[in-house]
Scaffold this active site. Structure first.
Site, PDB file in Angstrom:
ATOM      1  N   ARG A   1       1.606  -4.925   9.295  1.00 36.58           N
ATOM      2  CA  ARG A   1       0.965  -4.893  10.613  1.00 36.58           C
ATOM      3  C   ARG A   1       1.998  -4.798  11.741  1.00 36.58           C
ATOM      4  O   ARG A   1       1.809  -5.400  12.815  1.00 36.58           O
ATOM      5  CB  ARG A   1       0.074  -6.124  10.835  1.00 36.58           C
ATOM      6  CG  ARG A   1      -0.862  -6.441   9.693  1.00 36.58           C
ATOM      7  CD  ARG A   1      -1.717  -5.271   9.304  1.00 36.58           C
ATOM      8  NE  ARG A   1      -2.553  -5.565   8.148  1.00 36.58           N
ATOM      9  CZ  ARG A   1      -3.293  -4.638   7.550  1.00 36.58           C
ATOM     10  NH1 ARG A   1      -3.275  -3.382   7.957  1.00 36.58           N
ATOM     11  NH2 ARG A   1      -4.046  -4.951   6.530  1.00 36.58           N
TER      12      ARG A   1
ATOM     13  N   GLU B   1      -6.355 -13.856  -0.274  1.00 33.54           N
ATOM     14  CA  GLU B   1      -6.137 -12.421  -0.465  1.00 33.54           C
ATOM     15  C   GLU B   1      -5.206 -12.143  -1.654  1.00 33.54           C
ATOM     16  O   GLU B   1      -4.184 -11.479  -1.519  1.00 33.54           O
ATOM     17  CB  GLU B   1      -5.599 -11.787   0.820  1.00 33.54           C
ATOM     18  CG  GLU B   1      -6.588 -11.931   1.977  1.00 33.54           C
ATOM     19  CD  GLU B   1      -6.161 -11.243   3.264  1.00 33.54           C
ATOM     20  OE1 GLU B   1      -4.953 -11.130   3.493  1.00 33.54           O
ATOM     21  OE2 GLU B   1      -7.054 -10.826   4.022  1.00 33.54           O
TER      22      GLU B   1
ATOM     23  N   ARG C   1      -1.361 -22.356   5.177  1.00 36.02           N
ATOM     24  CA  ARG C   1      -2.326 -21.554   5.939  1.00 36.02           C
ATOM     25  C   ARG C   1      -3.766 -21.761   5.444  1.00 36.02           C
ATOM     26  O   ARG C   1      -4.011 -21.898   4.247  1.00 36.02           O
ATOM     27  CB  ARG C   1      -1.948 -20.073   5.880  1.00 36.02           C
ATOM     28  CG  ARG C   1      -0.614 -19.822   6.549  1.00 36.02           C
ATOM     29  CD  ARG C   1      -0.189 -18.376   6.470  1.00 36.02           C
ATOM     30  NE  ARG C   1      -0.775 -17.536   7.470  1.00 36.02           N
ATOM     31  CZ  ARG C   1      -1.445 -16.413   7.229  1.00 36.02           C
ATOM     32  NH1 ARG C   1      -1.654 -16.005   5.989  1.00 36.02           N
ATOM     33  NH2 ARG C   1      -1.916 -15.675   8.204  1.00 36.02           N
TER      34      ARG C   1
ATOM     35  N   ASP D   1     -10.652 -12.940  11.641  1.00 36.07           N
ATOM     36  CA  ASP D   1      -9.289 -12.424  11.533  1.00 36.07           C
ATOM     37  C   ASP D   1      -8.853 -11.676  12.789  1.00 36.07           C
ATOM     38  O   ASP D   1      -8.812 -10.447  12.790  1.00 36.07           O
ATOM     39  CB  ASP D   1      -9.212 -11.489  10.314  1.00 36.07           C
ATOM     40  CG  ASP D   1      -7.782 -11.176   9.919  1.00 36.07           C
ATOM     41  OD1 ASP D   1      -6.872 -11.783  10.488  1.00 36.07           O
ATOM     42  OD2 ASP D   1      -7.588 -10.338   9.019  1.00 36.07           O
TER      43      ASP D   1
ATOM     44  N   GLU E   1      -2.809  -5.877  15.617  1.00 35.08           N
ATOM     45  CA  GLU E   1      -3.471  -5.270  14.456  1.00 35.08           C
ATOM     46  C   GLU E   1      -4.864  -4.732  14.785  1.00 35.08           C
ATOM     47  O   GLU E   1      -5.169  -3.575  14.530  1.00 35.08           O
ATOM     48  CB  GLU E   1      -3.562  -6.290  13.318  1.00 35.08           C
ATOM     49  CG  GLU E   1      -4.327  -5.761  12.117  1.00 35.08           C
ATOM     50  CD  GLU E   1      -4.385  -6.747  10.958  1.00 35.08           C
ATOM     51  OE1 GLU E   1      -3.856  -7.856  11.058  1.00 35.08           O
ATOM     52  OE2 GLU E   1      -4.965  -6.370   9.917  1.00 35.08           O
TER      53      GLU E   1
HETATM   54  C1  GCU Z   1      -5.002  -9.952   7.855  1.00 37.15           C
HETATM   55  C2  GCU Z   1      -4.044  -8.808   7.746  1.00 37.15           C
HETATM   56  C3  GCU Z   1      -3.180  -8.931   6.535  1.00 37.15           C
HETATM   57  C4  GCU Z   1      -2.534 -10.303   6.490  1.00 37.15           C
HETATM   58  C5  GCU Z   1      -3.582 -11.369   6.582  1.00 37.15           C
HETATM   59  C6  GCU Z   1      -3.017 -12.767   6.686  1.00 37.15           C
HETATM   60  O1  GCU Z   1      -5.988  -9.851   6.874  1.00 37.15           O
HETATM   61  O2  GCU Z   1      -4.744  -7.602   7.719  1.00 37.15           O
HETATM   62  O3  GCU Z   1      -2.223  -7.922   6.597  1.00 37.15           O
HETATM   63  O4  GCU Z   1      -1.786 -10.461   5.341  1.00 37.15           O
HETATM   64  O5  GCU Z   1      -4.348 -11.171   7.730  1.00 37.15           O
HETATM   65  O6  GCU Z   1      -3.012 -13.290   7.789  1.00 37.15           O
HETATM   66  O7  GCU Z   1      -2.595 -13.333   5.706  1.00 37.15           O
END
Ligand code: GCU
Length: 683
Positions: free
Chosen positions: A164, A290, A323, A369, A397
């Site tokens: 990003r 993620e 986080r 987000d 972003e």
């Molecule tokens: C968003 C972003 C990702 C990033 C994620 C995060 O989804 O698009 O690139 O890794 O936030 O904050 O972990």
């Protein structure tokens, strides 16, 4: 290299005002520094640079002759006996980052900090006053930062790319190594210290294979070099770590946080790191988020995971910044019961009080987000017994990727001023993250940086204002957006009132302009999947990411109300809960975040949802047109490099705004079949 682009807000332009010079020159003839440390050296160098450049005069440096120096800088403990003017009671109450600037007898200027870092801040404060041409005859300033941790997160990868990132390549890494070009990092540290940043994590929260090795002796010597640079500007470094490190680099079979070998492995690892970097800040951790590994694999929870690391870092005073960006990113869009917005609260609220006291939970400002408009995350205020910090995103972003102008200080300011009612009226986010409301041991604010190796650091020159504004705002959230904006413009572009007015109005309107031509009424998303620039209304509609708008022929929006919806509104304290829950009281700008409404639903402004969509999208493009006209009035008044950089980007912004306008308007016209009352062109 274009120096004005590179110098950001530390231009130190020569002072041309003769009268001002005559009145004040004598105050800047000589400097004495009491004490010696790398940070004091940085302070002295900066002061020297600023004076030399603004006064065209090299100040004399004294070693000891305090009586003769026009500026005296030093640490309180070493200095206060010599100056009866210092109010000892007042100084005793202040914290390690506090300073005073005081005019004393013989018109000398005394810059005293409780620590050497505070002295550096005092120097920057004085230089700022000079750059702003403020009166400096009788100074008596006492300053302390409101927030404890004031941090930046770099999302830089070792191949030189930046997740990003919209400003070129990483200044930290190239070719899978830490860069040898440390000069640029040093300048970055200067800029950051000038706005009071005191912590930085230097690699992406997504920690890939090679970056996992940053905590091994292959890279720690180089990391230590970076730490040296930042240390001399009062900034601690942190690393993002991979929760599965014991497996990836430790040859263990597991990363289970309760496994004795894993516990030992992290303890040894911490010891190794602190051998290289004695004041290492700690770890930033994205776990079970993620697709990143985390404690869930072993049926453990986030507290187990965070405490494992916290125990390892504890002997050295290190912190774990864990986080809360945790949600199901493999959602089935057919499943209407799962609501991504609820996830962080659902995961972390039940764990309140279970984290060790050197863990800080890092919470994004909104529940989704970093959209252009989101409600404030309900986790603020919900965690009473857990250290908390707020995460903003400076890199744009979802807010135009530094092609479009979007000055974010007003957005951040709204978040900080938001009243959570956690302990009744007046429980603002700013008093949660400054630690005062719940008495957190550690707390603060961090943000994803927007810089790269572009000449002007931020791609869009005006995006420098976001970095500056972030630092100033988190130093003191009570500063107004207007004041911060004006400071930045004057330091960056000088004193011409016309220039100041034009740029000021451009910056201050830009967030609302961006909101006008993108996703309406708080619904968010509607961006191209993956890279997230430009419109794609259904881009995420049938995907796994949990970011739906549910538009059909009758209406649009996500029902997050308590009785008929996902119940998300219930995560707030009263009266926010009731305000969001009811169609009558839900603020227009968040309407579609909380409710699914027919296109004919009347907003508080009196216009229908569909007409609002048309109106704001036509207006947004007109406003970008006006930005271009405004900027063009500055041609010849500011240097060509910065002028054309912004002009080029505004033209890209216009294209983008038109694409958004036409796709959004057409999409909703086709869905609803309702014509624009004003009969404008819809395709
Ligand atoms: C968003 C972003 C990702 C990033 C994620 C995060 O989804 O698009 O690139 O890794 O936030 O904050 O972990």
């Amino acid at each position: 290299i274009n120096e004005k682009s590179y110098a950001c807000w530390l231009q130190y332009e020569r002072i041309e005002d003769r009268e001002w010079l005559e009145n004040n020159k004598s105050r800047f003839q000589s400097i004495v520094v009491i004490g010696n440390s790398p940070i004091l050296n940085s302070a002295l160098n900066e002061l020297n640079l600023g004076i030399r450049s603004m006064f065209d005069n090299e100040p004399t440096l004294y070693k000891k002759r305090v009586e003769e120096a026009s500026i005296i800088i030093g640490i309180y403990d070493e200095i206060h006996n010599q100056f009866k003017e210092l109010d000892t009671n007042r100084m005793e109450e202040l914290n390690e980052e506090s300073y005073i600037i005081k005019t004393i007898k013989n018109e000398s200027l005394l810059l005293v900090g409780k620590s050497d870092k505070a002295v550096l801040y005092a120097v920057h404060h004085l230089l700022r006053l000079l750059q702003l041409r403020e009166p400096i005859e009788h100074l008596d300033i006492v300053e302390s930062p409101k927030n404890q941790l004031r941090m930046l997160n770099q999302w830089d990868n070792m191949d030189g790319s930046i997740e990003r990132g919209y400003s070129g390549k990483s200044i930290f890494y190239e070719n899978n190594r830490i860069t040898k070009n440390l000069g640029r990092i040093k300048d970055y540290a200067r800029f950051l210290s000038s706005v009071g940043i005191n912590a930085i994590s230097i690699n992406n929260v997504n920690v890939w294979k090679l970056e996992t090795k940053l905590i091994t002796n292959e890279f720690l010597p180089d990391v230590a070099n970076i730490a040296d640079i930042f240390r001399s500007y009062g900034i601690k470094i942190f690393l993002s770590i991979n929760f599965a490190s014991p497996i990836e680099i430790g040859q263990l079979q597991t990363a289970d946080p309760l496994d004795p070998d894993v516990i030992k492995w992290w303890k040894n690892k911490a010891e190794e790191i602190y051998n290289f970097i004695p004041d290492f800040g700690g770890f930033v951790v994205k776990a079970d988020s993620e697709h990143r590994p985390g404690p869930f694999t072993y049926n453990r929870n986030h507290a187990d995971g965070a405490n494992l690391l916290a125990n390892a870092l504890k002997p050295y005073g290190g912190l774990v910044i864990w986080r809360c960006f945790v949600y199901n990113c493999l959602q089935d869009w057919r499943d209407r019961s799962t609501d991504r917005a609820k996830a962080a609260y659902d995961h972390f609220k039940p764990l309140d009080g279970e984290f060790l006291d050197n863990v800080i939970l890092q919470v994004k400002n909104g529940p989704m987000d970093f959209q252009v408009r989101e409600p404030v995350s309900p986790l603020f205020g919900a965690l009473e017994k857990t250290n908390q910090m707020l995460e903003f995103q400076i890199t744009q972003e979802y807010t135009g990727q530094q092609k479009d102008l979007c000055f974010l200080v007003p957005l951040w300011k709204e978040v900080l001023e938001y009243d959570t009612y956690a302990k009744g009226k007046g429980s603002k986010v700013k008093s949660i993250v400054d630690g005062s409301l719940f008495g957190f041991k550690y707390s603060g604010i961090c943000a994803v940086s927007n810089i790269g190796d572009d000449e002007n650091w931020t791609g869009h020159t005006l995006a420098q204002a976001n970095l500056y504004g972030y630092g100033r705002l988190i130093w003191n959230p009570d500063l107004s957006s207007e004041a911060i904006t004006e400071e930045w413009i004057r330091m960056t572009f000088g004193e011409d009132p016309f220039i100041i007015e034009q740029i000021k109005s451009m910056l201050l309107e830009s967030w609302s302009i961006y909101e006008n031509y993108t996703a309406p009424l708080g619904i968010g998303w509607m961006v191209n999947p993956g890279h997230h620039y430009g419109p794609n209304i259904d881009g995420y509609e049938y995907s796994v990411w949990g970011t739906y708008h549910f538009a059909d022929r009758d209406g649009i929006g996500v029902d997050r109300s308590i009785d008929t919806g996902t119940g998300y509104a219930n995560q707030y304290f009263s009266p926010n809960k009731e305000i969001y829950n009811s169609l009558d009281t839900c603020p227009d700008e968040l309407l579609l975040f909380f409710h699914h409404v027919p296109y004919g639903h009347k907003l508080k402004t009196g216009v229908t949802v569909i007409q609002h969509i048309y109106d704001t999208h036509f207006k947004g493009v007109e406003q970008v047109d006006k930005l271009i006209k405004k900027w063009s009035t500055l041609k010849g008044k500011i240097d060509e490099a910065r002028y054309s950089n912004v002009q080029e980007r505004l033209i890209l912004q216009l294209d983008n705004a038109k694409a958004w306008r036409d796709q959004i308007n057409t999409y909703f016209y086709r869905k609803s079949g309702i014509a624009d009352e004003k009969k404008r062109k819809i395709y």
